[in-house]
Design an enzyme around this catalytic site. Structure first.
Site, PDB file in Angstrom:
ATOM      1  N   HIS A   7       5.176   0.785   3.287  1.00 41.25           N
ATOM      2  CA  HIS A   7       5.518  -0.632   3.180  1.00 41.25           C
ATOM      3  C   HIS A   7       5.427  -1.107   1.744  1.00 41.25           C
ATOM      4  O   HIS A   7       4.867  -0.433   0.889  1.00 41.25           O
ATOM      5  CB  HIS A   7       4.608  -1.489   4.078  1.00 41.25           C
ATOM      6  CG  HIS A   7       3.149  -1.386   3.759  1.00 41.25           C
ATOM      7  ND1 HIS A   7       2.290  -0.546   4.439  1.00 41.25           N
ATOM      8  CD2 HIS A   7       2.388  -2.003   2.824  1.00 41.25           C
ATOM      9  CE1 HIS A   7       1.072  -0.680   3.935  1.00 41.25           C
ATOM     10  NE2 HIS A   7       1.098  -1.551   2.953  1.00 41.25           N
ATOM     11  N   HIS A  78       1.720  -4.371  -4.148  1.00 32.71           N
ATOM     12  CA  HIS A  78       1.497  -2.928  -4.195  1.00 32.71           C
ATOM     13  C   HIS A  78       2.579  -2.170  -3.450  1.00 32.71           C
ATOM     14  O   HIS A  78       3.302  -2.739  -2.641  1.00 32.71           O
ATOM     15  CB  HIS A  78       0.117  -2.566  -3.625  1.00 32.71           C
ATOM     16  CG  HIS A  78      -0.100  -2.910  -2.175  1.00 32.71           C
ATOM     17  ND1 HIS A  78      -0.628  -4.109  -1.764  1.00 32.71           N
ATOM     18  CD2 HIS A  78       0.132  -2.210  -1.047  1.00 32.71           C
ATOM     19  CE1 HIS A  78      -0.717  -4.115  -0.440  1.00 32.71           C
ATOM     20  NE2 HIS A  78      -0.259  -2.980   0.036  1.00 32.71           N
ATOM     21  N   GLU A 128      -1.075   2.144  -2.741  1.00 29.42           N
ATOM     22  CA  GLU A 128      -1.915   2.355  -1.560  1.00 29.42           C
ATOM     23  C   GLU A 128      -1.486   3.649  -0.881  1.00 29.42           C
ATOM     24  O   GLU A 128      -0.289   3.933  -0.784  1.00 29.42           O
ATOM     25  CB  GLU A 128      -1.732   1.175  -0.591  1.00 29.42           C
ATOM     26  CG  GLU A 128      -2.427   1.321   0.749  1.00 29.42           C
ATOM     27  CD  GLU A 128      -2.080   0.183   1.728  1.00 29.42           C
ATOM     28  OE1 GLU A 128      -1.348  -0.749   1.336  1.00 29.42           O
ATOM     29  OE2 GLU A 128      -2.535   0.238   2.875  1.00 29.42           O
TER      30      GLU A 128
END
Ligand code: CO
Length: 136
Positions: A7, A78, A128
């Site tokens: 994502h 991010h 991440e």
């Protein structure tokens, strides 16, 4: 092993307004919100083919996203890579000199295991790593 771009997260100062925009203005499918107390965030997800957009908003007005929004009106926060073995990837990347924001993965949205790599290790981009839970 990295298996996909899971994502892209956008820090938003007004979660309801942003949900309205992505759902009604952009016409994306809205999968609902989830508070993640461990990360001090409220999240909303909009899956799009191959990946999804994550809106992240401070939960109870505190945490890393609250600090981020004190300095900016919002922004791309991010990138998240999906992994099938987060522990192996952490070990592999640490050995290459990558700096992580925590020593071990913590619990993210959808009960997955997540950890963040410091932006200074990735040209200023917060990355991440995310290992989905077995039944997701
Ligand atoms: Co994320």
């Amino acid at each position: 092993m990295i298996t996909g771009l899971d994502h892209i997260a956008i820090a938003v100062p007004d979660l309801s307004a942003a949900i309205e925009r992505f759902m009604n203005d952009f016409g994306l499918e809205f999968k609902g919100t989830e508070d993640v107390p461990a990360a001090k965030t409220s999240t909303a997800f909009f899956p799009v083919p191959a990946t999804q957009i994550e809106l992240v908003h401070p939960l109870n007005g505190e945490g890393a996203i609250a600090k981020y929004l004190e300095k900016r009106p919002g922004g791309l926060h991010h990138l998240c890579f999906r992994t099938d073995d987060i522990d192996a990837d952490i070990e592999r990347l640490k050995a290459k000199g990558y700096v992580f924001l925590s020593d071990a993965p913590s619990k993210g949205a959808h009960n997955c295991k997540v950890i963040f790599i410091h932006p200074k290790s990735c040209d200023g981009v917060l990355i991440e790593l995310n290992q989905p839970c077995e039944d997701h």
